[in-house]
Design an enzyme around this catalytic site. Sequence first.
Site, PDB file in Angstrom:
ATOM      1  CB  ILE A 136      -0.976   0.029   1.203  1.00  0.00           C
ATOM      2  CG1 ILE A 136      -0.231  -0.094   2.541  1.00  0.00           C
ATOM      3  CG2 ILE A 136      -2.023  -1.057   1.068  1.00  0.00           C
ATOM      4  CD1 ILE A 136      -1.161  -0.031   3.754  1.00  0.00           C
ATOM      5  CG  ASP A 137       0.013   4.196  -2.774  1.00  0.00           C
ATOM      6  OD1 ASP A 137       0.744   3.410  -3.409  1.00  0.00           O
ATOM      7  OD2 ASP A 137      -1.063   4.657  -3.216  1.00  0.00           O
ATOM      8  CE  LYS A 138       6.524   9.166   3.197  1.00  0.00           C
ATOM      9  NZ  LYS A 138       7.283  10.354   2.730  1.00  0.00           N
ATOM     10  NE  ARG A 236      -2.870   8.266  -4.036  1.00  0.00           N
ATOM     11  CZ  ARG A 236      -1.546   8.459  -3.961  1.00  0.00           C
ATOM     12  NH1 ARG A 236      -0.723   7.427  -3.759  1.00  0.00           N
ATOM     13  NH2 ARG A 236      -1.055   9.667  -4.123  1.00  0.00           N
TER      14      ARG A 236
END
Length: 305
Positions: A136-138, A236
Site C-alpha cells: 500500500i502507498d506510503k 486513487r
Amino acid sequence: MPKKYLLEVKDEHGRLDKFVSEQVPDLSRTRVKELIQDKNILVNNKSEKVSYKVQAGDCVLVNVPAVKPLDVVPENIPLDIVYEDDDVIVVNKPQGMVVHPAPGHPDHTLVNALLYHTKDLAQSPEGFRPGIVHRIDKDTSGLLMIAKNAKARESLEDQLAHKTNKRIYWAIVHGNFGEEGGTIDALIGRNPYDRKKMAVVENGKKAVTHFKVLEQFKGFSLIECQLETGRTHQIRVHLDYIGHAVAGDPLYGPRKTLKGHGQFLHAKVLGFRHPQSGKWMEFSVEPPKIFQDTLAQLEKKQVIR
C-alpha cells in the site's frame, strides 16, 4: 549459491510451472514462473512459456541464480502486529511508512522493521522486499499480509492473483454522490504525460474497484472501496477518474483539500485463507487518529442524510 537441476519428464504431464514446482519443492510456483520468464528454465534447450505442456521425454534444465544479497539493515522500529504465527504476519502499517526500500527511501521502511522483528521472512528474488506479497502507498495506512516462508508467499500471491482474498478500504473523498455505490471498471496504466502518475488509459491493465457510500458531509463523503484487482494507485486513480478524488491526495487530488498527512485512505479490512490450514481469516483495524478526527470535524459542520 546458484543451483542447477536437470529434470526428465517421464509420465508426468501438465503446465511447465506446475511440473517444476512439484519436482523441486524448494521452489514456489511463483518463483518458478519468474525463472521461466527470465529464461532460467529451458525445455530441451529452448525457452518456453509458463503454460507450456510438458511431455514424456522432455528434458527440463532449471537454473536458480543466487539470491541477491540482502543489503537492507534491520531497524528497531515499533510494529503494530495484528496477528502472527509460523506462516504469516498481519501488520497495521502507519501512514507515512514506505513498505520496502526503493530509490529515495533506502531505510526506515516496513521491511527494515520486519527484519528486526523476525528472521523468518520469505525470500524475494530482488532481495530488498522479503516477506512482501502486496503493497500500500506510503501515506495510505492499514493492513498488510506478510509471508514468512516460500509456501506462504506462494499461497498469498495466488489468492491475490485469483481475487479470492478480501481487501476493503475507507476513503474520505471530495464531493457527494447521488447513488449509494457502484463499480469502476477502467483500465489503468502509466500516465503518458507524467511518468510519476498512473491514469485510466486505453492500453492499460484491467482494474476494477467496487465502492459504497457510507456517509456524506458538506463537500465530502466517506466511502468504502473493495478491490477486485490491485493496480498501482488503483483506488486513487479510479476515484479521481469519476470526479471524487481522495481528500489530501497530493498526486491526484485538488490543491484545495483537507489538511492531513497525505491522502485519507485506509486499508481497513483484510481477509485471506491461511496458507497451511486453509481456514478463512479476516482482520479489521480502525483508521488512524487524524482520519477519525477529520471525520468528527466534518460531522460537526454538516451531515447530509
